[in-house]
Design a protein around this motif. Structure first.
Motif, mmCIF file in Angstrom:
data_model
loop_
_atom_site.group_PDB
_atom_site.id
_atom_site.type_symbol
_atom_site.label_atom_id
_atom_site.label_comp_id
_atom_site.label_asym_id
_atom_site.label_seq_id
_atom_site.Cartn_x
_atom_site.Cartn_y
_atom_site.Cartn_z
ATOM 1 N N SER A 189 -0.837 32.315 13.814
ATOM 2 C CA SER A 189 -1.208 31.664 15.064
ATOM 3 C C SER A 189 -2.716 31.502 15.174
ATOM 4 O O SER A 189 -3.464 32.410 14.802
ATOM 5 N N PRO A 190 -3.201 30.363 15.695
ATOM 6 C CA PRO A 190 -4.641 30.197 15.909
ATOM 7 C C PRO A 190 -5.192 31.168 16.949
ATOM 8 O O PRO A 190 -6.400 31.315 17.088
ATOM 9 N N THR B 241 -8.726 36.704 13.060
ATOM 10 C CA THR B 241 -9.036 35.970 11.842
ATOM 11 C C THR B 241 -8.787 36.833 10.614
ATOM 12 O O THR B 241 -9.201 37.990 10.555
ATOM 13 N N SER C 202 -4.713 34.537 12.263
ATOM 14 C CA SER C 202 -5.232 33.172 12.154
ATOM 15 C C SER C 202 -6.045 33.065 10.868
ATOM 16 O O SER C 202 -6.653 34.039 10.422
ATOM 17 N N ASN D 55 -10.688 29.001 12.969
ATOM 18 C CA ASN D 55 -10.760 28.445 14.320
ATOM 19 C C ASN D 55 -10.442 26.957 14.341
ATOM 20 O O ASN D 55 -11.295 26.121 14.646
#
Length: 249
Positions: free
Chosen positions: A88-89, A93, A132, A135
């Protein structure tokens, strides 16, 4: 390690998992991977897995039940509950450190979203974490899932010839990798650094470390904040910073 992937497009995953280093590791049973088509777990006769969201937002949202049933089937199949990752965004990260940690697990279940995403309730119910790869937003979670799988599998014992193959790479130690060269010795008037031709192992190791510091300073200075710099490292960086300042005058 066992990896289960819940997706609407299993062919995308399978095609990649059978190629190159990852494909060879899979063939040698260094890891096992199973793709599960989420549509196979819907009770809808038309195999629908999505519906409109409870909002004025455009698009379709993946429903809880097919995903949950898929997860239940995997748990039943393996007689365990794998570590569940939703690509998922909105997730944290992905980092090399997290890849190393995940490579030590026995099993993971990766959920690939699509359309406008996934009903939040099933994420809350089964997901251990969201990850993620950057970005930005992609059409689905399949590409991020492959990035995650590749980064994990290559560190499993036997996937590469030796640990040196990944331990020297960018981000593993916290620094970027030093420059590398191959034959010919001279190309377009550009020569391979003489130290690499010397055969002097200690000097080569010293050069590599200094070059890693230099590359990191020039390209990703933010990484140095989290790297444990020795007094010698600080001296090298101070010298390099002075040289860079002189070049910019």
């Amino acid at each position: 390690m066992r990896i289960d992937i819940a997706t609407l497009f299993p062919e995308m995953i399978e095609n990649y998992l059978n190629q190159s280093i990852i494909g060879r590791a899979r063939a040698k049973n260094i890891f096992t991977a199973e793709c599960h088509n989420i549509r196979d777990y819907t009770l809808d006769k038309h195999r629908r897995v999505d519906d409109t969201p409870y909002s004025e937002r455009q698009g379709m949202l993946m429903q809880c039940e097919p995903i949950y049933r898929c997860w239940q089937a995997v748990c039943s199949m393996t007689c365990s509950q794998p570590h569940v990752i939703y690509m998922s965004p909105q997730g944290k990260t992905l980092t090399q450190k997290r890849c190393i940690e995940l490579s030590r697990l026995d099993s993971i279940f990766i959920l690939c979203g699509h359309y406008e995403g996934v009903d939040a309730r099933v994420i809350e119910k089964i997901a251990d974490e969201e990850i993620s790869i950057g970005n930005y937003v992609l059409t689905g979670g399949e590409l991020p899932a492959l990035v995650l799988i590749d980064s994990i599998v290559r560190m499993l014992d036997g996937a590469l010839a030796s640990p040196d193959c990944y331990e020297d790479e960018s981000h593993f130690s916290g620094l970027l990798e030093y420059p590398q060269y191959t034959r010919p010795e001279v190309w377009e008037g550009m020569k391979v650094p003489s130290v690499l031709l010397s055969g002097h192992h200690a000097n080569i190791q010293k050069w590599r470390h200094e070059q890693s510091l230099k590359t990191t300073l020039e390209k990703r200075p933010d990484l140095l904040k989290n790297y444990s710099l020795s007094k010698k490292d600080l001296s090298i960086i101070t010298k390099l910073s002075g040289e860079n300042d002189s070049e910019n005058v």
